[in-house]
Design a protein around this motif. Structure first.
Motif, PDB file in Angstrom:
ATOM      1  N   LEU A  80      13.615   7.116   2.061  1.00  0.00           N
ATOM      2  CA  LEU A  80      12.226   6.962   2.175  1.00  0.00           C
ATOM      3  C   LEU A  80      11.608   7.037   0.793  1.00  0.00           C
ATOM      4  O   LEU A  80      12.048   7.685  -0.007  1.00  0.00           O
ATOM      5  CB  LEU A  80      11.786   8.046   3.281  1.00  0.00           C
ATOM      6  CG  LEU A  80      10.187   7.796   3.134  1.00  0.00           C
ATOM      7  CD1 LEU A  80       9.575   6.809   3.799  1.00  0.00           C
ATOM      8  CD2 LEU A  80       9.615   9.318   4.350  1.00  0.00           C
ATOM      9  N   ASP A  81      10.670   6.092   0.597  1.00  0.00           N
ATOM     10  CA  ASP A  81      10.072   6.077  -0.767  1.00  0.00           C
ATOM     11  C   ASP A  81       8.704   6.623  -0.686  1.00  0.00           C
ATOM     12  O   ASP A  81       8.258   7.391  -1.593  1.00  0.00           O
ATOM     13  CB  ASP A  81      10.084   4.991  -1.524  1.00  0.00           C
ATOM     14  CG  ASP A  81      11.645   4.402  -1.618  1.00  0.00           C
ATOM     15  OD1 ASP A  81      12.205   4.837  -2.669  1.00  0.00           O
ATOM     16  OD2 ASP A  81      12.051   3.604  -0.700  1.00  0.00           O
ATOM     17  N   ILE A  82       7.971   6.475   0.327  1.00  0.00           N
ATOM     18  CA  ILE A  82       6.272   6.754   0.494  1.00  0.00           C
ATOM     19  C   ILE A  82       6.111   7.202   1.804  1.00  0.00           C
ATOM     20  O   ILE A  82       6.576   6.385   2.793  1.00  0.00           O
ATOM     21  CB  ILE A  82       5.610   5.301   0.138  1.00  0.00           C
ATOM     22  CG1 ILE A  82       6.028   4.806  -1.478  1.00  0.00           C
ATOM     23  CG2 ILE A  82       4.167   5.756   0.084  1.00  0.00           C
ATOM     24  CD1 ILE A  82       5.517   3.523  -1.656  1.00  0.00           C
ATOM     25  N   LEU A  83       5.351   8.200   1.857  1.00  0.00           N
ATOM     26  CA  LEU A  83       4.984   8.430   3.051  1.00  0.00           C
ATOM     27  C   LEU A  83       3.295   8.849   3.168  1.00  0.00           C
ATOM     28  O   LEU A  83       2.807   9.662   2.128  1.00  0.00           O
ATOM     29  CB  LEU A  83       5.260  10.042   3.563  1.00  0.00           C
ATOM     30  CG  LEU A  83       4.809  10.835   4.818  1.00  0.00           C
ATOM     31  CD1 LEU A  83       4.900   9.858   5.994  1.00  0.00           C
ATOM     32  CD2 LEU A  83       5.382  12.109   4.983  1.00  0.00           C
ATOM     33  N   VAL A  84       2.298   8.043   3.778  1.00  0.00           N
ATOM     34  CA  VAL A  84       1.202   8.221   3.903  1.00  0.00           C
ATOM     35  C   VAL A  84       0.741   8.705   5.268  1.00  0.00           C
ATOM     36  O   VAL A  84       1.074   8.197   6.308  1.00  0.00           O
ATOM     37  CB  VAL A  84       0.313   6.962   3.606  1.00  0.00           C
ATOM     38  CG1 VAL A  84      -0.824   6.860   3.908  1.00  0.00           C
ATOM     39  CG2 VAL A  84       0.807   6.160   2.409  1.00  0.00           C
ATOM     40  N   ASN A  85       0.359  10.148   5.099  1.00  0.00           N
ATOM     41  CA  ASN A  85      -0.005  11.081   6.046  1.00  0.00           C
ATOM     42  C   ASN A  85      -1.573  10.478   6.525  1.00  0.00           C
ATOM     43  O   ASN A  85      -2.286  11.199   5.784  1.00  0.00           O
ATOM     44  CB  ASN A  85       0.231  12.573   5.914  1.00  0.00           C
ATOM     45  CG  ASN A  85       1.444  12.930   6.239  1.00  0.00           C
ATOM     46  OD1 ASN A  85       2.102  12.403   7.188  1.00  0.00           O
ATOM     47  ND2 ASN A  85       2.019  13.594   5.265  1.00  0.00           N
ATOM     48  N   ASN A  86      -1.846   9.707   7.297  1.00  0.00           N
ATOM     49  CA  ASN A  86      -3.328   9.238   7.611  1.00  0.00           C
ATOM     50  C   ASN A  86      -3.682   9.578   8.756  1.00  0.00           C
ATOM     51  O   ASN A  86      -4.815   9.833   9.056  1.00  0.00           O
ATOM     52  CB  ASN A  86      -3.071   7.702   7.427  1.00  0.00           C
ATOM     53  CG  ASN A  86      -4.453   7.191   7.808  1.00  0.00           C
ATOM     54  OD1 ASN A  86      -5.455   7.161   7.386  1.00  0.00           O
ATOM     55  ND2 ASN A  86      -4.511   6.444   9.077  1.00  0.00           N
ATOM     56  N   ALA A  87      -3.016   9.988   9.956  1.00  0.00           N
ATOM     57  CA  ALA A  87      -3.297  10.162  11.288  1.00  0.00           C
ATOM     58  C   ALA A  87      -4.256  11.338  11.592  1.00  0.00           C
ATOM     59  O   ALA A  87      -3.728  12.338  10.601  1.00  0.00           O
ATOM     60  CB  ALA A  87      -2.220  10.402  12.218  1.00  0.00           C
ATOM     61  N   ALA A  88      -5.217  11.136  11.954  1.00  0.00           N
ATOM     62  CA  ALA A  88      -6.337  12.548  12.079  1.00  0.00           C
ATOM     63  C   ALA A  88      -7.198  12.196  13.226  1.00  0.00           C
ATOM     64  O   ALA A  88      -7.569  10.939  13.717  1.00  0.00           O
ATOM     65  CB  ALA A  88      -6.936  12.541  10.658  1.00  0.00           C
ATOM     66  N   VAL A  89      -7.755  13.308  13.768  1.00  0.00           N
ATOM     67  CA  VAL A  89      -8.855  12.854  14.732  1.00  0.00           C
ATOM     68  C   VAL A  89      -9.932  13.938  14.375  1.00  0.00           C
ATOM     69  O   VAL A  89      -9.904  14.737  13.551  1.00  0.00           O
ATOM     70  CB  VAL A  89      -8.379  13.283  16.063  1.00  0.00           C
ATOM     71  CG1 VAL A  89      -7.087  12.358  16.565  1.00  0.00           C
ATOM     72  CG2 VAL A  89      -7.840  14.864  16.162  1.00  0.00           C
TER      73      VAL A  89
END
Length: 297
Positions: free
Chosen positions: A102-111
């Motif tokens: 893995l090179d890039i992780l975008v933690n976008n999930a939110a509520v």
């Protein structure tokens, strides 16, 4: 997350002239069936990154993939509910089998369960579980899989200015969370536990917690603090960890209100995730403004 470094120029026509990535570069974007997440997946795919679109709802996730395929873009999909530890384990197991690293992780999930002018904490546990515990658990599960190469692996946590430490009115908690030298994972977890305890006791209004979107703000304060800690722990190890507040963006969370579109916000987010290795900072908090300029707090 302070910085004295010059801010990147987001208006330059040569924004991606220092291309370091290829089709072998792998990115994961969570909560990506719509909004900023979907727009970031689209931007990554347009730029030739191998990208995995994740969503907790399989049907909506597959529809998002179909919409991208109709535009000539190929992306991978796998169901992922970051609020469910079992879902995280299943996803990581699949990733191990499918990809080398893995090179890039975008933690976008939110509520958030509040309207813009509301401030209920009725769903505080779900908000904390999704916005803080979920990204933290996913990140920790994926850490061994990052490709620690000269190009440097990247984590970009999508956050909010509501998660700035100054939003804490409880001076004791603010002092602990703001102390970069002594900050620990245990202290962050204790802050979150104290908040949830105050919510159950009905005392949260008098304990110095943020006054706007309180549960969402606390979840993002915790995520920002964890990001700062993770960046420090991995300093010099080939892993960059930064936070990005997309600003007042037109998404379902804002009921379509905002000063700019999800595509606008994602363009800046993708730029931050793809900065040239020699320009890539760590432990920084970026924020997009209404004129789509980007600065560090």
């Amino acid at each position: 997350m302070e910085s004295k470094e010059p801010e990147p120029s987001f208006s330059s026509p040569s924004l991606y002239s220092s291309r370091w990535w290829s089709k072998d570069t792998v990115a994961i974007v969570t909560g990506a069936n719509k909004g900023i997440g979907l727009s970031m997946v689209k931007r990554f795919a347009e730029l030739g990154v191998t990208v995995i679109l994740t969503a907790r709802d399989t049907e909506r996730g597959l529809k998002a993939v179909e919409s991208l395929m109709a535009q000539g873009l190929h992306v991978h999909f796998f169901r992922l509910d970051v609020s469910d530890p079992d879902s995280i384990k299943t996803f990581v197991s699949w990733f191990r089998l499918k990809f080398r690293a893995l090179d890039i992780l975008v933690n976008n999930a939110a509520v958030s369960f509040n309207e813009l002018d509301e401030n209920s904490v009725e769903h505080a546990e779900t908000v904390i579980k999704t916005n803080f515990h979920g990204p933290k658990l996913l990140t920790e599960a994926l850490l061994p899989l990052f490709r620690l190469s000269p190009s440097t692996s990247r984590i970009l946590n999508i956050t909010s200015r509501l998660g700035h430490f100054d939003k804490l009115r409880n001076t004791k908690i603010k002092s602990i969370i703001s102390d970069e030298e002594k900050l620990s994972e245990e202290q962050i977890d204790n802050m979150v536990s104290l908040f949830l305890s105050n919510v159950k006791q009905g005392t949260w209004k008098s304990q110095g917690w943020p006054e706007i979107w309180t549960d969402y703000s606390v979840s993002k304060i915790a995520l920002n603090a964890y990001s700062k800690l993770l960046a420090k722990q991995n300093q010099g190890c080939g892993l960059s960890v930064n936070c990005y507040c997309p600003g007042f963006t037109q998404t379902s969370m804002t009921r379509g209100r905002g000063t700019h579109t999800a595509d606008d916000a994602a363009a800046i987010g993708a730029m931050l995730a793809l900065l040239p290795p020699q320009e890539l900072p760590t432990g920084k908090f970026y924020i997009a403004h209404s004129n789509l300029a980007c600065s560090k707090l």
